[in-house]
Write an enzyme that holds these catalytic residues in place. Structure first.
Site, PDB file in Angstrom:
ATOM      1  N   ASP A 282      38.196  27.749  31.898  1.00  8.92           N
ATOM      2  CA  ASP A 282      39.411  27.782  32.715  1.00  8.92           C
ATOM      3  C   ASP A 282      39.154  28.132  34.171  1.00  8.92           C
ATOM      4  OD1 ASP A 282      38.771  30.413  32.086  1.00  8.92           O
ATOM      5  OD2 ASP A 282      40.699  30.882  31.157  1.00  8.92           O
TER       6      ASP A 282
ATOM      7  N   GLN B 259      37.705  30.846  28.209  1.00 10.81           N
ATOM      8  CA  GLN B 259      36.266  30.998  28.048  1.00 10.81           C
ATOM      9  C   GLN B 259      35.906  31.957  26.914  1.00 10.81           C
ATOM     10  OE1 GLN B 259      35.704  31.456  32.693  1.00 10.81           O
ATOM     11  NE2 GLN B 259      33.721  31.108  31.753  1.00 10.81           N
ATOM     12  N   HIS B 260      34.635  31.897  26.539  1.00 12.41           N
ATOM     13  CA  HIS B 260      33.967  32.887  25.682  1.00 12.41           C
ATOM     14  C   HIS B 260      34.334  32.847  24.195  1.00 12.41           C
ATOM     15  CE1 HIS B 260      32.510  34.787  29.294  1.00 12.41           C
ATOM     16  NE2 HIS B 260      33.689  35.242  29.654  1.00 12.41           N
TER      17      HIS B 260
END
Length: 481
Positions: free
Chosen positions: A239, A81-82
């Site tokens: 995820d 992520q991110h």
């Protein structure tokens, strides 16, 4: 290839350090083939990777799957992520991706929170108070430090979006992953135009958010990958949302994921908005919510301590009095982006094994500190915790979680839950099922349950006291005295 009862699907986990691919029988959940290839991550203050490595790793992982991958009817990508992926007009990376554990944007995070109404306003608006892991802060950092890169950017993507787009030729994302950017409003489930205008990001650069159960596209070209043209491509997701699918999670069941980072999360039917910033109010991949707390330092930090001591990671010894806060890369929970590791209570008779146990204790303390905030008020706090991730099968990890939580622990036998969750999402496209129901049909959460132990209140209290007393050291920015 093993004989399969139903159509085959591919689930992918593109994580911080590697890409894994599973070919799964959509009928039974049997994994009929798998592959894995590694990535390179920069060291030092920056945590960056070239997105093209992810594509090369995906190709290699699928190649290892052999003929099974060629028969797949659908594919889905779960990813870290991110991360901020910036692409030019030709679709090539402008620069390496800024990964989730790159905390250089801590000053931008603080500034954005102040400029747009404070923590409570952010939590109510986006579900989360953005920290340096969030994509919105990384874009602000890039705009301040590399304006030429911003000017060259024609598309902004998350890591799983990048691979999905290379499969389909279309820019898409999903609600689970986009909820971790900081520029998606969880109340309206749309991009927040005011936040985007504030950071100077044109919404035209962002991907379309695909609805749960919707097809993101089809494989638009063959040759590089074994898929046939027209193979269905699911939305994919972040995820943690993929792992939640992979476990078939129902609301209220708590998960501790022990990986490079550590996470605590649970599915909720209520939209979260924690103004303290401890809990990120993520969406899940289905239509519910996934309140989550994350620590930067988990298995990687404990393994580093073991290496420094010259010990096997399981060589722990009991012993009271020593406290180790393993914040080797700063920390997110608690919010201490400038912190470094801290050791307190060292004595002549302290052993290496006791120091190693203290590292485990410090890491698990951070996760358990957020557990009550992650769970809804009516959740059963005596129920078993699901323990997943790379550390879940380690005896020292299991024992530490049991001792500090006072709860039973269940360790699912399934190992690649992010990839399995992506596979369940792909299977749902073919069968019309809820992906979590697919995973439950596959019985992915099956595994031994370890009995509860008496909660070690003494250790929990000692760590909390050291953390409080050391606050000035842990909060000090580099270069300040």
């Amino acid at each position: 290839m093993s004989a399969a009862e139903g159509p085959l699907v591919v689930g992918v986990d593109t994580s911080t350090q590697s890409t894994k691919a599973l070919v799964v029988d959509a009928s039974t959940g049997q994994v009929v083939a798998s592959g894995q290839a590694s990535h390179t991550v920069s060291t030092g203050a920056a945590r960056e990777s070239d997105p093209r490595q992810w594509w090369d790793a995906l190709r290699e992982a699928l190649h290892q799957c052999g003929d099974a991958a060629r028969e797949a009817a659908a594919v889905s990508i779960g990813g870290q992520q991110h991360g901020l992926v910036t692409l030019d007009a030709q679709g090539d990376p402008v620069r390496p991706a800024l990964l989730w554990n790159d905390v250089r944007s801590a000053p931008q995070a603080r500034r954005l929170i102040e400029e747009l109404g404070g923590p409570k306003a952010w939590a109510e608006r986006t579900g989360s108070v953005p920290g340096p892991s969030f994509t919105v802060t990384k874009w602000a950092w890039l705009a301040e430090n590399e304006p030429d890169a911003v000017r060259a950017t024609a598309a902004v993507r998350l890591p799983h979006d990048y691979l999905t787009e290379r499969l389909t030729g279309q820019g898409t994302t999903d609600r689970g992953d986009v909820s971790g950017t900081g520029w998606w409003a969880s109340g309206t489930e749309a991009y927040d135009e005011e936040i985007l205008a504030h950071i100077g990001l044109d919404p035209a650069l962002l991907p379309r958010v695909v609805r749960p159960g919707e097809v993101a596209g089809t494989v638009h070209a063959s040759g590089e990958l074994p898929f046939s043209r027209g193979t269905l491509v699911a939305a994919g997701t972040g995820d943690n949302a993929a792992a939640a699918l992979g476990l078939g999670l129902r609301p209220g069941t708590a998960v501790l994921s022990l990986g490079t980072s550590g996470t605590v999360y649970a599915v909720s039917t209520r939209r979260p908005a924690d103004s303290t910033g401890t809990v990120a109010g993520f969406a899940d991949a289905r239509g519910d919510w996934l309140p989550l707390a994350c620590t930067l330092n988990c298995t990687l930090a404990v393994d580093r301590v073991a290496t420094l001591l010259g010990l096997d990671r399981e060589a722990v010894e009991p012993g009271a009095g020593v406290t180790l806060l393993p914040y080797l890369d700063g920390e997110r929970t608690p919010d201490l982006p400038h912190a470094s590791g801290l050791l307190h209570g060292l004595r002549h008779d302290t052993t290496g094994g006791q120091l190693l146990q203290a590292a485990y204790d410090g890491a698990v303390h951070s996760l358990l500190g957020a557990l009550d905030l992650v769970l809804d008020a009516d959740a059963d706090r005596s129920a078993a915790l699901l323990l997943i991730g790379g550390g879940a099968r380690g005896t020292a990890w299991q024992q530490t979680v049991r001792r500090l939580s006072g709860r039973p622990v269940q360790v699912p036998e399934a190992r690649e839950l992010v990839a399995l969750g992506a596979a369940a999402q792909a299977a749902g496209l073919l069968t019309g099922e809820d992906p979590a129901a697919v995973a439950r049909r596959w019985d992915t959460a099956r595994g031994p349950v370890l009995d509860a132990m008496e909660r070690d209140e003494e250790t929990l209290t000692r760590i909390a006291e050291v953390l409080s007393d050391a606050a000035p050291l842990l909060e000090r920015e580099p270069g300040r005295h």
